[in-house]
Design a protein around this motif. Structure first.
Motif, PDB file in Angstrom:
ATOM      1  N   UNK A  34       0.834  -1.197   0.000  1.00 54.03           N
ATOM      2  CA  UNK A  34       0.000   0.000   0.000  1.00 54.03           C
ATOM      3  C   UNK A  34       0.874   1.255   0.000  1.00 54.03           C
ATOM      4  N   UNK A  35       1.864   1.298   0.888  1.00 58.26           N
ATOM      5  CA  UNK A  35       2.742   2.468   0.984  1.00 58.26           C
ATOM      6  C   UNK A  35       3.472   2.712  -0.340  1.00 58.26           C
ATOM      7  N   UNK A  36       3.914   1.645  -1.000  1.00 58.04           N
ATOM      8  CA  UNK A  36       4.596   1.794  -2.294  1.00 58.04           C
ATOM      9  C   UNK A  36       3.640   2.353  -3.345  1.00 58.04           C
ATOM     10  N   UNK A  37       2.411   1.838  -3.396  1.00 59.47           N
ATOM     11  CA  UNK A  37       1.435   2.338  -4.373  1.00 59.47           C
ATOM     12  C   UNK A  37       1.075   3.791  -4.083  1.00 59.47           C
ATOM     13  N   UNK A  38       0.916   4.146  -2.804  1.00 63.98           N
ATOM     14  CA  UNK A  38       0.617   5.527  -2.441  1.00 63.98           C
ATOM     15  C   UNK A  38       1.768   6.442  -2.842  1.00 63.98           C
ATOM     16  N   UNK A  39       2.997   6.031  -2.561  1.00 61.45           N
ATOM     17  CA  UNK A  39       4.163   6.833  -2.949  1.00 61.45           C
ATOM     18  C   UNK A  39       4.217   7.027  -4.464  1.00 61.45           C
ATOM     19  N   UNK A  40       3.905   5.975  -5.219  1.00 59.97           N
ATOM     20  CA  UNK A  40       3.889   6.098  -6.685  1.00 59.97           C
ATOM     21  C   UNK A  40       2.799   7.066  -7.132  1.00 59.97           C
ATOM     22  N   UNK A  41       1.645   7.035  -6.483  1.00 66.39           N
ATOM     23  CA  UNK A  41       0.565   7.961  -6.831  1.00 66.39           C
ATOM     24  C   UNK A  41       0.972   9.400  -6.512  1.00 66.39           C
ATOM     25  N   UNK A  42       1.624   9.608  -5.381  1.00 68.76           N
ATOM     26  CA  UNK A  42       2.103  10.947  -5.016  1.00 68.76           C
ATOM     27  C   UNK A  42       3.123  11.427  -6.039  1.00 68.76           C
ATOM     28  N   UNK A  43       4.098  10.573  -6.364  1.00 66.14           N
ATOM     29  CA  UNK A  43       5.159  10.941  -7.310  1.00 66.14           C
ATOM     30  C   UNK A  43       4.613  11.219  -8.709  1.00 66.14           C
ATOM     31  N   UNK A  44       3.496  10.578  -9.063  1.00 67.03           N
ATOM     32  CA  UNK A  44       2.926  10.772 -10.402  1.00 67.03           C
ATOM     33  C   UNK A  44       2.234  12.116 -10.549  1.00 67.03           C
TER      34      UNK A  44
END
Length: 182
Positions: A34-44
């Motif tokens: 979850x944290x990795x997917x959230x970080x990817x969404x933030x970075x996008x």
């Protein structure tokens, strides 16, 4: 098929390049994914990647959903805040189970989290209240930070063929078990 149904079917779905959920490389703890997917969404650059549908239940079991913002994720769980006297605060007092649904359209990803909700301490709640842009600097005794302590987390990665990749985790005896029954 009605005109609306045809128009809805013709709407664009997901971007051409979608990520792939590799079931062979999943972490043991779903909060890491979850944290990795959230970080990817933030970075996008996705707008409000921390927004989710938060669902509680009325006394008769009728689900009630609204959009909230994830405040934090730590050892206490997925955190949200509201007034303890609000509709959702009263619903949580009566039935402390809830669900969250995160959806990142840009990557075709969603995460569904369910579990028990606990009220965190006054210090955490007041710190959150005082950090709000509308805070006048005075404590708010009704303000409450809640933590959803997940018992199940399901990840879905969209695919263009609509055969989406799903993986679910369930908490059993203090550890996470990957479920294949979904």
């Amino acid at each position: 098929m009605s005109d609306l149904a045809a128009r809805l079917r013709a709407l664009p779905a997901f971007p051409e390049d979608l990520p792939v959920l590799d079931l062979e490389t999943l972490p043991e703890d779903p909060t890491e994914l979850f944290a990795a997917w959230l970080e990817e969404a933030i970075a996008s650059g996705a707008r409000q990647p921390h927004a989710m549908t938060f669902q509680t239940a009325l006394p008769d079991g009728t689900p009630v959903g609204r959009t909230l913002i994830l405040k934090d994720l730590d050892e206490h769980g997925f955190q949200v805040s509201t007034r303890s006297t609000s509709r959702k605060g009263r619903q949580l007092a009566e039935n402390p189970r809830a669900a969250m649904l995160f959806f990142w359209r840009e990557s075709g990803r969603q995460v569904h989290v369910t579990g028990e909700v606990v009220a965190l301490g006054e210090d955490v709640s007041q710190r959150d209240w005082l950090a709000r842009p509308t805070s006048d600097g005075q404590p708010n005794p009704e303000w409450q930070v809640y933590a959803l302590q997940p018992t199940e987390i399901e990840f879905t990665q969209a695919r263009h063929d609509r055969l989406h990749t799903r993986v679910a985790y369930r908490r059993e005896d203090g550890r996470w078990i990957r479920c294949s029954d979904r």
